[in-house]
Design a protein around this motif. Structure first.
Motif, PDB file in Angstrom:
ATOM      1  N   LEU A  24       0.690  -1.143   0.050  1.00 44.93           N
ATOM      2  CA  LEU A  24       0.017  -0.038  -0.031  1.00 44.93           C
ATOM      3  C   LEU A  24       0.818   1.278  -0.041  1.00 44.93           C
ATOM      4  O   LEU A  24       0.561   2.245  -0.801  1.00 44.93           O
ATOM      5  CB  LEU A  24      -1.051  -0.122   1.210  1.00 44.93           C
ATOM      6  CG  LEU A  24      -2.057  -1.018   1.236  1.00 44.93           C
ATOM      7  CD1 LEU A  24      -2.669  -0.965   2.328  1.00 44.93           C
ATOM      8  CD2 LEU A  24      -3.031  -0.954  -0.248  1.00 44.93           C
ATOM      9  N   ASP A  25       1.895   1.135   0.844  1.00 42.00           N
ATOM     10  CA  ASP A  25       2.867   2.411   0.945  1.00 42.00           C
ATOM     11  C   ASP A  25       3.559   2.693  -0.471  1.00 42.00           C
ATOM     12  O   ASP A  25       3.684   3.706  -0.912  1.00 42.00           O
ATOM     13  CB  ASP A  25       3.796   2.174   2.001  1.00 42.00           C
ATOM     14  CG  ASP A  25       3.358   2.516   3.276  1.00 42.00           C
ATOM     15  OD1 ASP A  25       2.310   2.941   3.463  1.00 42.00           O
ATOM     16  OD2 ASP A  25       4.011   1.898   4.368  1.00 42.00           O
ATOM     17  N   HIS A  28       0.980   4.061  -2.921  1.00 43.17           N
ATOM     18  CA  HIS A  28       0.392   5.306  -2.647  1.00 43.17           C
ATOM     19  C   HIS A  28       1.517   6.292  -2.782  1.00 43.17           C
ATOM     20  O   HIS A  28       1.355   7.302  -3.309  1.00 43.17           O
ATOM     21  CB  HIS A  28      -0.386   5.221  -1.243  1.00 43.17           C
ATOM     22  CG  HIS A  28      -0.638   6.709  -0.773  1.00 43.17           C
ATOM     23  ND1 HIS A  28       0.013   7.431  -0.156  1.00 43.17           N
ATOM     24  CD2 HIS A  28      -1.821   7.173  -1.319  1.00 43.17           C
ATOM     25  CE1 HIS A  28      -0.527   8.656  -0.057  1.00 43.17           C
ATOM     26  NE2 HIS A  28      -1.868   8.371  -0.392  1.00 43.17           N
ATOM     27  N   ASN A  29       2.581   6.146  -1.999  1.00 43.60           N
ATOM     28  CA  ASN A  29       3.644   7.006  -2.113  1.00 43.60           C
ATOM     29  C   ASN A  29       4.732   7.006  -3.020  1.00 43.60           C
ATOM     30  O   ASN A  29       5.032   8.162  -3.349  1.00 43.60           O
ATOM     31  CB  ASN A  29       4.341   6.920  -0.525  1.00 43.60           C
ATOM     32  CG  ASN A  29       3.552   6.660   0.668  1.00 43.60           C
ATOM     33  OD1 ASN A  29       2.744   7.614   0.697  1.00 43.60           O
ATOM     34  ND2 ASN A  29       3.974   5.945   1.757  1.00 43.60           N
ATOM     35  N   GLN A  32       1.997   6.349  -6.699  1.00 48.56           N
ATOM     36  CA  GLN A  32       0.793   7.405  -6.473  1.00 48.56           C
ATOM     37  C   GLN A  32      -0.186   7.078  -7.699  1.00 48.56           C
ATOM     38  O   GLN A  32      -0.773   7.749  -8.441  1.00 48.56           O
ATOM     39  CB  GLN A  32       1.471   8.680  -6.906  1.00 48.56           C
ATOM     40  CG  GLN A  32       2.568   9.311  -5.787  1.00 48.56           C
ATOM     41  CD  GLN A  32       2.855  10.657  -6.014  1.00 48.56           C
ATOM     42  OE1 GLN A  32       2.737  11.107  -7.230  1.00 48.56           O
ATOM     43  NE2 GLN A  32       3.509  11.131  -5.069  1.00 48.56           N
ATOM     44  N   ARG A  34      -4.078   5.616  -8.654  1.00 45.06           N
ATOM     45  CA  ARG A  34      -5.285   6.016  -8.726  1.00 45.06           C
ATOM     46  C   ARG A  34      -5.964   4.878  -8.163  1.00 45.06           C
ATOM     47  O   ARG A  34      -5.905   3.652  -8.385  1.00 45.06           O
ATOM     48  CB  ARG A  34      -5.995   6.478  -9.830  1.00 45.06           C
ATOM     49  CG  ARG A  34      -5.453   7.622 -10.489  1.00 45.06           C
ATOM     50  CD  ARG A  34      -5.572   8.171 -11.817  1.00 45.06           C
ATOM     51  NE  ARG A  34      -7.063   8.059 -12.112  1.00 45.06           N
ATOM     52  CZ  ARG A  34      -7.711   8.064 -13.322  1.00 45.06           C
ATOM     53  NH1 ARG A  34      -6.917   8.506 -14.027  1.00 45.06           N
ATOM     54  NH2 ARG A  34      -8.670   7.597 -13.659  1.00 45.06           N
ATOM     55  N   VAL A  36      -6.821   2.991  -5.120  1.00 46.31           N
ATOM     56  CA  VAL A  36      -6.241   1.726  -4.457  1.00 46.31           C
ATOM     57  C   VAL A  36      -7.176   1.173  -3.233  1.00 46.31           C
ATOM     58  O   VAL A  36      -7.661   2.138  -2.519  1.00 46.31           O
ATOM     59  CB  VAL A  36      -4.843   1.914  -3.824  1.00 46.31           C
ATOM     60  CG1 VAL A  36      -4.365   0.698  -3.053  1.00 46.31           C
ATOM     61  CG2 VAL A  36      -3.954   2.272  -4.785  1.00 46.31           C
ATOM     62  N   PHE A  69      -6.117  -1.874  -7.800  1.00 47.48           N
ATOM     63  CA  PHE A  69      -5.879  -0.434  -8.170  1.00 47.48           C
ATOM     64  C   PHE A  69      -6.049  -0.280  -9.617  1.00 47.48           C
ATOM     65  O   PHE A  69      -6.157  -1.314 -10.672  1.00 47.48           O
ATOM     66  CB  PHE A  69      -4.646   0.110  -7.750  1.00 47.48           C
ATOM     67  CG  PHE A  69      -3.594  -0.374  -8.318  1.00 47.48           C
ATOM     68  CD1 PHE A  69      -2.771  -0.091  -9.566  1.00 47.48           C
ATOM     69  CD2 PHE A  69      -3.048  -1.596  -7.985  1.00 47.48           C
ATOM     70  CE1 PHE A  69      -1.985  -0.514 -10.175  1.00 47.48           C
ATOM     71  CE2 PHE A  69      -1.668  -2.095  -8.519  1.00 47.48           C
ATOM     72  CZ  PHE A  69      -1.296  -1.595  -9.662  1.00 47.48           C
TER      73      PHE A  69
END
Length: 103
Positions: A24-25, A28-29, A32, A34, A36, A69
Motif C-alpha cells: 500500500l505504501d 500510494h507514496n 501514486q 489511482r 487503491v 488499483f
C-alpha cells in the motif's frame, strides 16, 4: 459522458506474507496510482491447495488479501514491472476498463 481507458489490477497475497502495508505504501507514496483498495477475504486457497478460513472460534491470521488499483495503461505497465519484485509470478491480474470522466 466522457470516458477514458484505464487498466485495472488485482494483486493476490495473504496476511501471512506481511506485505500489505509495504505494498500500500509503495502504490500510494512511490507510484501514486489511482483508486487503491484492499479487500480481506473470509476464505481462499492458493498454490498450496490448503484452505484458509475465518471463523468465530479460530480467527486465522493467514487470510487472503486482494489489493486492487487502476490507472492509465502506461502508468500501470511501469507499476507492474516494479510489482514483479514484490509479488510472486501468477498472483497479479490485470484487464482493460473504462473510467467515467464526467461531462
Amino acid at each position: 459522458m466522457k470516458q477514458a481507458e484505464v487498466t485495472m489490477v488485482r494483486v493476490y497475497i495473504t496476511e501471512g506474507d506481511h506485505q500489505l502495508r509495504k505494498l500500500l505504501d509503495f502504490l500510494h507514496n512511490e507510484e501514486q496510482v489511482r483508486g487503491v483498495t484492499a479487500f480481506r477475504g473470509i476464505a481462499g486457497f492458493g498454490r498450496s491447495g490448503r484452505a484458509h478460513e475465518a471463523s468465530l472460534l479460530d480467527i486465522s491470521m493467514d487470510l487472503p488479501l486482494v489489493i486492487e488499483f487502476f490507472d492509465s495503461p502506461d502508468r500501470v505497465e511501469k507499476v507492474l514491472q516494479d510489482l514483479n519484485q514484490w509479488v510472486e509470478p501468477g498472483y497479479v491480474v490485470n484487464w482493460t476498463a473504462q473510467v467515467n470522466m464526467g461531462e
